[in-house]
Enzyme design. Structure first.
Site, PDB file in Angstrom:
ATOM      1  N   PHE A 135     -23.796   8.352 -20.072  1.00 14.22           N
ATOM      2  CA  PHE A 135     -25.257   9.319 -20.684  1.00 14.22           C
ATOM      3  C   PHE A 135     -26.127   9.730 -19.413  1.00 14.22           C
ATOM      4  O   PHE A 135     -26.514   8.372 -19.528  1.00 14.22           O
ATOM      5  CB  PHE A 135     -25.713   8.692 -21.867  1.00 14.22           C
ATOM      6  N   GLU A 139     -32.473   8.027 -13.633  1.00 14.90           N
ATOM      7  CA  GLU A 139     -32.475   8.094 -12.326  1.00 14.90           C
ATOM      8  C   GLU A 139     -32.950   6.644 -11.368  1.00 14.90           C
ATOM      9  O   GLU A 139     -33.782   5.720 -11.779  1.00 14.90           O
ATOM     10  CB  GLU A 139     -32.710   9.380 -11.693  1.00 14.90           C
ATOM     11  N   TRP A 168     -27.516   3.346 -13.489  1.00 16.24           N
ATOM     12  CA  TRP A 168     -27.730   2.318 -14.316  1.00 16.24           C
ATOM     13  C   TRP A 168     -27.065   2.873 -15.426  1.00 16.24           C
ATOM     14  O   TRP A 168     -27.408   2.843 -16.703  1.00 16.24           O
ATOM     15  CB  TRP A 168     -28.785   1.947 -14.400  1.00 16.24           C
ATOM     16  N   GLY A 243     -34.638  12.428 -28.123  1.00 20.90           N
ATOM     17  CA  GLY A 243     -34.092  11.964 -29.789  1.00 20.90           C
ATOM     18  C   GLY A 243     -32.928  11.556 -29.250  1.00 20.90           C
ATOM     19  O   GLY A 243     -32.899  10.010 -30.414  1.00 20.90           O
ATOM     20  N   ASP A 342     -31.268 -24.220 -23.503  1.00 22.61           N
ATOM     21  CA  ASP A 342     -31.604 -25.850 -23.151  1.00 22.61           C
ATOM     22  C   ASP A 342     -31.141 -26.592 -24.603  1.00 22.61           C
ATOM     23  O   ASP A 342     -31.185 -28.023 -23.908  1.00 22.61           O
ATOM     24  CB  ASP A 342     -33.059 -25.293 -23.227  1.00 22.61           C
ATOM     25  N   GLY A 345     -28.431 -28.729 -23.438  1.00 25.17           N
ATOM     26  CA  GLY A 345     -28.305 -29.302 -21.939  1.00 25.17           C
ATOM     27  C   GLY A 345     -27.344 -29.099 -20.472  1.00 25.17           C
ATOM     28  O   GLY A 345     -27.693 -27.815 -20.355  1.00 25.17           O
ATOM     29  N   GLU A 369     -33.618   1.586 -21.962  1.00 26.58           N
ATOM     30  CA  GLU A 369     -34.086   2.009 -22.995  1.00 26.58           C
ATOM     31  C   GLU A 369     -35.415   1.993 -23.567  1.00 26.58           C
ATOM     32  O   GLU A 369     -35.615   1.587 -24.693  1.00 26.58           O
ATOM     33  CB  GLU A 369     -32.923   1.967 -24.278  1.00 26.58           C
TER      34      GLU A 369
END
Length: 389
Positions: A135, A139, A168, A243, A342, A345, A369
């Site tokens: 898609f 840009e 991307w 859309g 976290d 560990g 998005e």
């Protein structure tokens, strides 16, 4: 003694699903458990999209799942599609991104905006995983402002000539076709561009620390010539790509629930087994409070997305409602993944555990998005009637 609740579904949201919806969830869940989880950590390490999974994803009916059966699709409802996204992202955000782009960003615009010839030519083969799409909207300079589009398509006789670049782009180097949005003299329009067209080039983005088990690309268009029959004839302006994004964002509200559930399940098991200062980590008050907060937030997200799906199936869905759920649910999952890392560990920094992988992936999901800030401002505009963009 009362039966313990499911720690990943404290409100028994599953009981609100239809038999068919539960079957969809169970089928995709088995696929993720058996085929995805054993190998996805290695794929992430190797920065490799597991393309070998695509045929089975297609055979399960997960591509274009909500589109009609007459085009080779499964004709499922919106809630079932959401559950597909949830289970796939429980495996990895990259896998859900692949299915989301194929279904919501490529098959949906052909179905919604395309000619009957385009639907017949592409949708059955895309549902079968034989034709992969990408898609082309974002840009390099545009980001959250798609109206600031530099890619142009100019009419030349019976053809269109496209020049510009996109950035991307998930699936870019896998794709056989690209849904490309470009400025024309008649506003923004969409085109179905075969990626073997002269002048088209895709360059994979490397050195990623997020979505490593996904293909991300830059697309370049240098006098790419396509016939007018490649144009999506039934939409003009930004409402076309927006859309599509609304369809995809709906699925994204569900996906992070799966990622958060994966992290919570992993850390629950770990906290029961890890002995510190003579007792299990799970017996520590501070740890229990953190786990309880995770369950609270997952439960909230489950109910948000389920109601969103019911609204979508009833034809009542509003974009602001999608923005609220995308903002809430991705933030929820990112916070949980970080906190689980976290609690694990030092062990939490390796891909032997899933928390760091999900945390890194969700850094992309919270950006793409519509960034978190954009969705906050969409909700703010709804509340005040003032556009603060």
């Amino acid at each position: 003694m009362a039966q313990r609740l499911d720690p990943l579904d404290l409100y028994d949201v599953r009981s609100l699903l239809t038999d068919e919806e539960r079957m969809v969830q169970d089928t995709v869940g088995r696929f993720v458990d058996e085929k995805v989880l054993p190998m996805i950590g290695d794929a992430f390490d190797q920065a490799r999209f597991p393309a070998e999974l695509v045929p089975e994803i297609a055979s399960l009916g997960l591509l274009g799942a909500t589109l009609p059966e007459e085009y080779g699709c499964a004709g499922m409802n919106a809630v079932s599609y959401g559950l597909i996204c949830q289970e796939l992202e429980r495996g990895d955000s990259g896998l859900r991104s692949f299915a989301s782009v194929q279904s919501s960003l490529c098959m949906y615009p052909i179905f919604a905006y395309g000619s009957e010839e385009q639907k017949r030519e592409y949708l059955p083969r895309m549902a079968a995983g034989e034709v992969i799409g990408c898609f082309g909207l974002t840009e390099p300079h545009g980001g959250s402002d798609p109206a600031n589009m530099k890619t142009v398509a100019r009419k030349d006789g019976g053809d269109w000539v496209i020049n510009g670049a996109k950035m991307w782009i998930t699936n870019g180097n896998l794709a056989h076709i690209a849904i490309v949005w470009a400025q024309t003299d008649d506003g923004i329009q969409g085109f179905v561009v075969p990626t073997d067209t002269k002048g088209f080039a895709a360059q994979e983005v490397h050195k990623k620390m997020s979505l490593r088990a996904s293909v991300t690309s830059a697309l370049f268009f240098d006098d790419v010539r396509v016939p007018d029959s490649a144009r999506l004839p039934n939409v003009k302006g930004l409402k076309g790509p927006l859309g599509c994004l609304n369809q995809a964002r709906y699925g994204i509200t569900w996906g992070p629930i799966g990622a958060a559930q994966a992290c919570l399940k992993e850390v629950l098991d770990y906290a029961e087994q890890r002995i510190l200062f003579g007792r299990p980590l799970a017996a520590n008050q501070a740890v229990q409070i953190r786990l309880a907060d995770m369950a609270r937030r997952i439960t909230t997200a489950q109910l948000l997305s389920l109601q969103l799906g019911r609204l979508k199936d009833a034809g009542k869905l509003q974009p602001t409602q999608v923005s609220l759920a995308k903002w809430n649910n991705v933030r929820m999952a990112l916070d949980i993944a970080r906190d689980c890392r976290d609690i694990l560990g030092g062990a939490g920094i390796t891909t032997e555990h899933s928390a760091i992988r999900h945390a890194l992936n969700l850094e992309s999901v919270i950006t793409y998005e519509g960034t978190e800030t954009v969705h906050q401002l969409v909700v703010g505009r709804e509340l005040t009637g003032i556009n603060a963009f």
